[in-house]
Scaffold this motif. Structure first.
Motif, PDB file in Angstrom:
ATOM      1  N   ARG A   1      -4.545 -13.746   5.181  1.00  0.00           N
ATOM      2  CA  ARG A   1      -5.050 -13.047   3.996  1.00  0.00           C
ATOM      3  C   ARG A   1      -4.167 -11.848   3.662  1.00  0.00           C
ATOM      4  O   ARG A   1      -3.774 -11.656   2.518  1.00  0.00           O
ATOM      5  CB  ARG A   1      -6.483 -12.578   4.223  1.00  0.00           C
TER       6      ARG A   1
ATOM      7  N   SER B   1      -1.737 -11.572   0.372  1.00  0.00           N
ATOM      8  CA  SER B   1      -2.012 -10.484  -0.569  1.00  0.00           C
ATOM      9  C   SER B   1      -0.788  -9.601  -0.768  1.00  0.00           C
ATOM     10  O   SER B   1      -0.474  -9.214  -1.893  1.00  0.00           O
ATOM     11  CB  SER B   1      -3.198  -9.645  -0.085  1.00  0.00           C
TER      12      SER B   1
ATOM     13  N   MET C   1       1.594 -11.516  -2.976  1.00  0.00           N
ATOM     14  CA  MET C   1       1.105 -11.573  -4.348  1.00  0.00           C
ATOM     15  C   MET C   1       1.220 -10.219  -5.041  1.00  0.00           C
ATOM     16  O   MET C   1       1.703 -10.129  -6.169  1.00  0.00           O
ATOM     17  CB  MET C   1      -0.344 -12.042  -4.381  1.00  0.00           C
ATOM     18  N   ARG C   2       0.775  -9.148  -4.363  1.00  0.00           N
ATOM     19  CA  ARG C   2       0.821  -7.806  -4.971  1.00  0.00           C
ATOM     20  C   ARG C   2       2.256  -7.389  -5.261  1.00  0.00           C
ATOM     21  O   ARG C   2       2.534  -6.773  -6.281  1.00  0.00           O
ATOM     22  CB  ARG C   2       0.155  -6.780  -4.068  1.00  0.00           C
TER      23      ARG C   2
ATOM     24  N   GLU D   1       4.374 -11.886   5.650  1.00  0.00           N
ATOM     25  CA  GLU D   1       3.880 -12.645   4.501  1.00  0.00           C
ATOM     26  C   GLU D   1       3.383 -14.034   4.907  1.00  0.00           C
ATOM     27  O   GLU D   1       2.456 -14.557   4.299  1.00  0.00           O
ATOM     28  CB  GLU D   1       4.973 -12.776   3.441  1.00  0.00           C
TER      29      GLU D   1
ATOM     30  N   THR E   1      -6.819  -2.815  -1.149  1.00  0.00           N
ATOM     31  CA  THR E   1      -6.319  -3.720  -2.186  1.00  0.00           C
ATOM     32  C   THR E   1      -5.104  -4.481  -1.678  1.00  0.00           C
ATOM     33  O   THR E   1      -5.000  -5.696  -1.858  1.00  0.00           O
ATOM     34  CB  THR E   1      -5.973  -2.931  -3.457  1.00  0.00           C
TER      35      THR E   1
ATOM     36  N   CYS F   1      -4.334  -5.285   1.310  1.00  0.00           N
ATOM     37  CA  CYS F   1      -4.726  -6.267   2.324  1.00  0.00           C
ATOM     38  C   CYS F   1      -5.658  -7.342   1.791  1.00  0.00           C
ATOM     39  O   CYS F   1      -6.057  -8.239   2.527  1.00  0.00           O
ATOM     40  CB  CYS F   1      -5.386  -5.553   3.508  1.00  0.00           C
ATOM     41  N   GLY F   2      -6.025  -7.271   0.511  1.00  0.00           N
ATOM     42  CA  GLY F   2      -6.896  -8.285  -0.063  1.00  0.00           C
ATOM     43  C   GLY F   2      -8.338  -8.148   0.380  1.00  0.00           C
ATOM     44  O   GLY F   2      -9.084  -9.116   0.371  1.00  0.00           O
TER      45      GLY F   2
ATOM     46  N   ASP G   1     -11.099  -7.804  -2.978  1.00  0.00           N
ATOM     47  CA  ASP G   1     -11.209  -8.840  -4.005  1.00  0.00           C
ATOM     48  C   ASP G   1     -11.299 -10.203  -3.322  1.00  0.00           C
ATOM     49  O   ASP G   1     -11.392 -10.293  -2.111  1.00  0.00           O
ATOM     50  CB  ASP G   1     -10.021  -8.783  -4.978  1.00  0.00           C
TER      51      ASP G   1
ATOM     52  N   PRO H   1     -10.377 -13.620  -1.564  1.00  0.00           N
ATOM     53  CA  PRO H   1      -9.292 -13.885  -0.614  1.00  0.00           C
ATOM     54  C   PRO H   1      -8.104 -14.552  -1.297  1.00  0.00           C
ATOM     55  O   PRO H   1      -8.286 -15.476  -2.084  1.00  0.00           O
ATOM     56  CB  PRO H   1      -9.919 -14.848   0.391  1.00  0.00           C
ATOM     57  N   PRO H   2      -6.874 -14.085  -1.027  1.00  0.00           N
ATOM     58  CA  PRO H   2      -5.707 -14.718  -1.615  1.00  0.00           C
ATOM     59  C   PRO H   2      -5.592 -16.194  -1.263  1.00  0.00           C
ATOM     60  O   PRO H   2      -4.978 -16.935  -1.980  1.00  0.00           O
ATOM     61  CB  PRO H   2      -4.533 -13.923  -1.022  1.00  0.00           C
TER      62      PRO H   2
END
Length: 126
Positions: free
Chosen positions: A17, A21, A24-25, A51, A75, A77-78, A81, A83-84
């Motif tokens: 996760r 994240s 993605m971020r 990653e 945020t 670390c996800g 929101d 889960p990535p």
């Protein structure tokens, strides 16, 4: 020195996760893995392992990267929101304001490390 015990399934899910994240971020912010690695003070190889969920980032790394991206550690670390992993199942998602779509996964993202390794091997003549 005693050998470290293997990660539990829950610990591995957390690593996945966090790694997804961070990837993605960084992509949303227009950063490459090398940019995130420099911001976090780690090597590019270590960044790829973070990653991929193969390594657990330390707190100092998380603080540096979160500050660089202008977001909270939660945020990054996800943790605040969805889960990535759910986002990775659908490689294209719509941005929060509906302005467009971003790629958060897909075929190219999982081959980054392997592709680099293959290029290194070719350059070494192996």
């Amino acid at each position: 020195m005693p050998k470290k015990p293997a990660a539990t399934e829950q610990e591995q899910e957390i690593r996945q996760r966090i790694g997804a994240s961070i990837r993605m971020r960084g992509a949303v912010a227009g950063m490459r893995a090398v940019d995130i690695a420099q911001a976090g003070g780690v090597s590019l190889a270590h960044q790829y392992r973070i990653e991929a969920g193969e390594r657990t980032p330390d707190v100092l790394y998380l603080i540096k990267v979160a500050q660089h991206l202008g977001i909270s550690i939660d945020t990054l670390c996800g943790m605040d929101d969805a889960p990535p992993a759910a986002a990775a199942a659908a490689p294209v998602v719509q941005t929060a304001n509906g302005a467009g779509i971003i790629q958060v996964g897909g075929a190219g993202s999982s081959n980054r490390v392997g592709g680099l390794r293959n290029k290194r091997i070719k350059n070494l003549g192996l």
